[in-house]
Scaffold this motif. Structure first.
Motif, short mmCIF file in Angstrom:
data_model
loop_
_atom_site.label_atom_id
_atom_site.label_comp_id
_atom_site.label_asym_id
_atom_site.label_seq_id
_atom_site.Cartn_x
_atom_site.Cartn_y
_atom_site.Cartn_z
N VAL A 7 0.83 -1.20 0.00
CA VAL A 7 0.00 0.00 0.00
C VAL A 7 0.87 1.26 0.00
CG1 VAL A 7 -1.76 1.29 1.28
CG2 VAL A 7 -1.87 -1.22 1.16
N ALA A 8 1.90 1.27 0.84
CA ALA A 8 2.75 2.46 0.95
C ALA A 8 4.14 2.08 1.45
CB ALA A 8 2.14 3.47 1.91
N VAL A 9 5.13 2.76 0.91
CA VAL A 9 6.51 2.62 1.37
C VAL A 9 7.09 4.03 1.50
CG1 VAL A 9 8.83 1.77 0.84
CG2 VAL A 9 6.84 0.37 0.27
N GLU A 10 7.53 4.36 2.69
CA GLU A 10 8.23 5.61 2.96
C GLU A 10 9.63 5.21 3.40
OE1 GLU A 10 5.99 8.23 5.61
OE2 GLU A 10 4.18 7.16 5.00
N GLU A 11 10.61 5.47 2.56
CA GLU A 11 11.96 4.97 2.78
C GLU A 11 12.48 5.25 4.19
OE1 GLU A 11 16.35 5.02 0.70
OE2 GLU A 11 14.67 5.98 -0.31
N ASN A 12 12.97 4.19 4.80
CA ASN A 12 13.58 4.21 6.13
C ASN A 12 12.62 4.65 7.23
OD1 ASN A 12 15.98 3.37 4.96
ND2 ASN A 12 16.73 5.46 4.74
N ARG A 13 11.30 4.63 6.94
CA ARG A 13 10.34 5.11 7.92
C ARG A 13 9.14 4.19 8.12
NH1 ARG A 13 5.87 8.03 7.90
NH2 ARG A 13 5.39 9.36 9.65
#
Length: 160
Positions: free
Chosen positions: A63-69
């Protein structure tokens, strides 16, 4: 009662390394998806995970990927058929749960990883499935820690 849980653990590695160990299928296959992972976790894609102890690759919607978060996934609840007496609207179709993984860089160089899952039906089978997944995500955190910190695959031979 809403069926959901949250587990967390600290990994003695920088957040970028820990995050990559989850989004990269080659890394994930070394300590968690023992039957293999296919596809890098990127927003909007569907990847496939396979476990030697639970054979048969299954789809995981990213659904969502926020790098390193943060990573948000949706996958089949796998809690069996609805019990008699439940609303007809849920009787014929499966449904998905939502998994949210959060990665927090700590001041001492470690990474806090928190995994939450929610969305099961409030039934005995939903409760059982939620307990099983809580166990699985806890084991994933332990396996990731052992792999990243010591190069040991805890899942190798553990279940089969």
């Amino acid at each position: 009662m809403e069926l959901k849980f949250k587990v967390a653990g600290r990994i003695a590695r920088p957040v970028a390394e820990v995050f990559e160990a989850v989004v990269n299928p080659d890394h994930l296959s070394r300590y968690f998806t023992t039957g293999g992972a296919k596809g890098r976790l990127e927003t909007g894609v569907t990847v496939y995970w396979d476990f030697a102890d639970f054979p048969g690759a299954f789809p995981v919607e990213v659904v969502a990927v926020e790098e390193n978060r943060r990573i948000v996934l949706r996958w089949e609840a796998n809690d069996g058929a609805p019990s008699d007496g439940e609303a007809a609207v849920t009787a014929s179709a499966g449904y998905s749960t939502t998994v949210t993984m959060e990665f927090e860089a700590l001041e001492d160089g470690r990474t806090l990883v928190t995994i939450a899952e929610e969305g099961w039906r409030e039934t005995p089978t939903g409760l059982s499935a939620s307990y099983g997944n809580c166990q699985g995500w806890s084991q994933m955190l332990c396996a990731m820690k052992a792999w990243l910190e010591h190069g040991i695959n805890l899942r190798d031979g553990m279940y089969i």
